[in-house]
Write a protein that holds these residues in place. Structure first.
Motif, PDB file in Angstrom:
ATOM      1  N   PHE A 102      56.529  15.894  71.521  1.00  0.00           N
ATOM      2  CA  PHE A 102      57.520  15.950  70.444  1.00  0.00           C
ATOM      3  C   PHE A 102      57.543  17.330  69.787  1.00  0.00           C
ATOM      4  N   LEU A 103      56.377  17.929  69.615  1.00  0.00           N
ATOM      5  CA  LEU A 103      56.284  19.190  68.866  1.00  0.00           C
ATOM      6  C   LEU A 103      56.536  20.434  69.719  1.00  0.00           C
ATOM      7  N   SER A 104      56.583  20.285  71.031  1.00  0.00           N
ATOM      8  CA  SER A 104      56.635  21.454  71.920  1.00  0.00           C
ATOM      9  C   SER A 104      57.870  22.323  71.717  1.00  0.00           C
ATOM     10  N   ASP A 105      58.996  21.722  71.287  1.00  0.00           N
ATOM     11  CA  ASP A 105      60.206  22.523  71.101  1.00  0.00           C
ATOM     12  C   ASP A 105      60.472  22.855  69.629  1.00  0.00           C
ATOM     13  N   LYS A 106      59.489  22.576  68.776  1.00  0.00           N
ATOM     14  CA  LYS A 106      59.649  22.856  67.351  1.00  0.00           C
ATOM     15  C   LYS A 106      59.270  24.312  67.066  1.00  0.00           C
ATOM     16  N   PRO A 107      59.759  24.886  65.969  1.00  0.00           N
ATOM     17  CA  PRO A 107      59.443  26.291  65.666  1.00  0.00           C
ATOM     18  C   PRO A 107      57.969  26.479  65.342  1.00  0.00           C
ATOM     19  N   LYS A 108      57.496  27.680  65.531  1.00  0.00           N
ATOM     20  CA  LYS A 108      56.143  28.029  65.099  1.00  0.00           C
ATOM     21  C   LYS A 108      56.168  28.282  63.593  1.00  0.00           C
TER      22      LYS A 108
END
Length: 232
Positions: free
Chosen positions: A63-69
């Motif tokens: 889920f978090l892999s495409d979220k911003p840093k």
């Protein structure tokens, strides 16, 4: 007074061991009233997600892999919080992760002088009691039925309600400044309007002096005492 109530979700318990921030939720309050303005963001932690952490908040690496840093969102996050006091439950934990992320970006950490810890407030009010967010929400009758897992924004919204209760409850609304969202002065004016429309009924004073007959009976009663203490 502007305050920010916030909560975080992480990959673990210690940023010094490599744990990272994965979610932050903020609720803006002015004079202890939520304004409706919130800040919410998920972050790619650039590492794995331990199973025990995922069990708490339900956030997977998929889920978090495409979220911003965090570094990409740090400027807008700092712009949202401004210089307001920051309210959190067990605030040292959340400040530790927030400041670790800021330092990793080469930014100044947020001063802990701005930290307001609701656990510390609750401990002073309820020594010896359970101090978890769930336990305190139950104590104050705050509905958390929709909280099946931890979530930063959801928990910040619950904490905003709890913070008001810990500071004295709904009554503080009577002391709000006129610039509060929604117009605290509007509440006051409405109260005045209602009060001014009430018809007050004044009754004549009722007689309360003893009659001559009552005084005579009292004297007769008192004469029956032998060597009363008030005559010494």
């Amino acid at each position: 007074m502007r305050e920010i109530v916030f909560d975080t979700e992480t990959t673990g318990l210690d940023p010094r061991s490599g744990d990272r921030l994965v979610e932050i939720g903020c609720v803006e309050m002015v004079n202890r009233v939520p304004t409706g303005a919130v800040y919410h963001c998920y972050f790619n932690p650039e590492r794995d997600m331990p199973a025990e952490a995922e069990a708490v908040h339900g956030l997977s690496i998929a889920f978090l892999s495409d979220k911003p840093k965090f570094a990409e969102k740090a400027p807008e996050f700092l712009d949202f919080i401004g210089d307001a006091p920051l309210v959190a439950h067990n605030a040292g934990f959340d400040f530790g992760f927030m400041n670790n992320e800021l330092e990793m970006c080469g930014l100044e950490p947020v001063s802990r002088e701005r930290m307001v810890d609701t656990v510390a407030i609750a401990r002073r009010k309820h020594p010896g009691a359970k101090l978890s967010l769930d336990a305190l929400c139950s104590r104050y009758g705050i509905d958390r039925s929709h909280r099946t897992k931890h979530g930063a924004l959801l928990d910040a919204e619950l904490l905003a309600q709890l913070y008001v209760e810990l500071q004295g409850g709904r009554q503080i609304g009577l002391e709000l400044a006129a610039d509060a969202p929604g117009g605290a002065s509007g509440v006051f004016e409405e109260t005045v309007a209602v009060t001014s429309s009430v018809t007050r009924i004044f009754r004549s004073p009722r007689p309360h002096a003893a009659s001559a007959e009552e005084l005579a009976r009292h004297a007769e009663f008192m004469a029956g005492f032998s060597e009363p203490i008030w005559s010494r």
